[in-house]
Design an enzyme around this catalytic site. Structure first.
Site, PDB file in Angstrom:
ATOM      1  N   CYS A  34       0.941  -1.165  -0.014  1.00 28.28           N
ATOM      2  CA  CYS A  34      -0.056   0.172  -0.248  1.00 28.28           C
ATOM      3  C   CYS A  34       0.849   1.320  -0.067  1.00 28.28           C
ATOM      4  O   CYS A  34       2.052   1.046  -0.110  1.00 28.28           O
ATOM      5  CB  CYS A  34      -1.004   0.103   1.030  1.00 28.28           C
ATOM      6  SG  CYS A  34      -0.240   0.341   2.745  1.00 28.28           S
ATOM      7  N   HIS A  67      13.793 -15.288  11.648  1.00 23.42           N
ATOM      8  CA  HIS A  67      13.879 -15.306  13.077  1.00 23.42           C
ATOM      9  C   HIS A  67      12.281 -15.105  13.495  1.00 23.42           C
ATOM     10  O   HIS A  67      12.098 -15.594  14.623  1.00 23.42           O
ATOM     11  CB  HIS A  67      14.512 -14.170  13.590  1.00 23.42           C
ATOM     12  CG  HIS A  67      16.147 -14.100  13.368  1.00 23.42           C
ATOM     13  ND1 HIS A  67      16.736 -15.054  14.213  1.00 23.42           N
ATOM     14  CD2 HIS A  67      16.862 -13.396  12.541  1.00 23.42           C
ATOM     15  CE1 HIS A  67      17.954 -14.812  13.944  1.00 23.42           C
ATOM     16  NE2 HIS A  67      18.123 -14.050  12.941  1.00 23.42           N
TER      17      HIS A  67
END
Length: 77
Positions: A34, A67
């Site tokens: 966006c 992670h």
């Protein structure tokens, strides 16, 4: 899953659609965009099981995936 024209769309609908598709298709990932990336990442994160991260650098995207097991990448246009 988004628009293919300059006509405005409701980005929360697109974020939800991408999130639902990622959940449906095992081992898939999504990319949402966006203007800033903030709103679309919030919209995608409302889908249960989605972990969307706003990343504006490749190193952030790599670390978010490694992670945090991010399955949707959000970016500003």
């Amino acid at each position: 899953m988004g628009t293919d024209s300059v006509t405005a769309v409701d980005y929360p609908d697109i974020g939800q659609a991408v999130g639902e598709r990622v959940i449906q298709e095992q081992d898939s990932i999504g990319i949402v965009i966006c203007e800033t990336g903030i709103g679309i990442s919030i919209a995608a994160n409302k889908v249960k099981g989605i972990r969307a991260a706003l990343c504006n650098e490749t190193v952030l995207a790599k670390l978010a995936r490694e992670h945090n097991n991010v399955n949707v990448l959000a970016s500003g246009g």
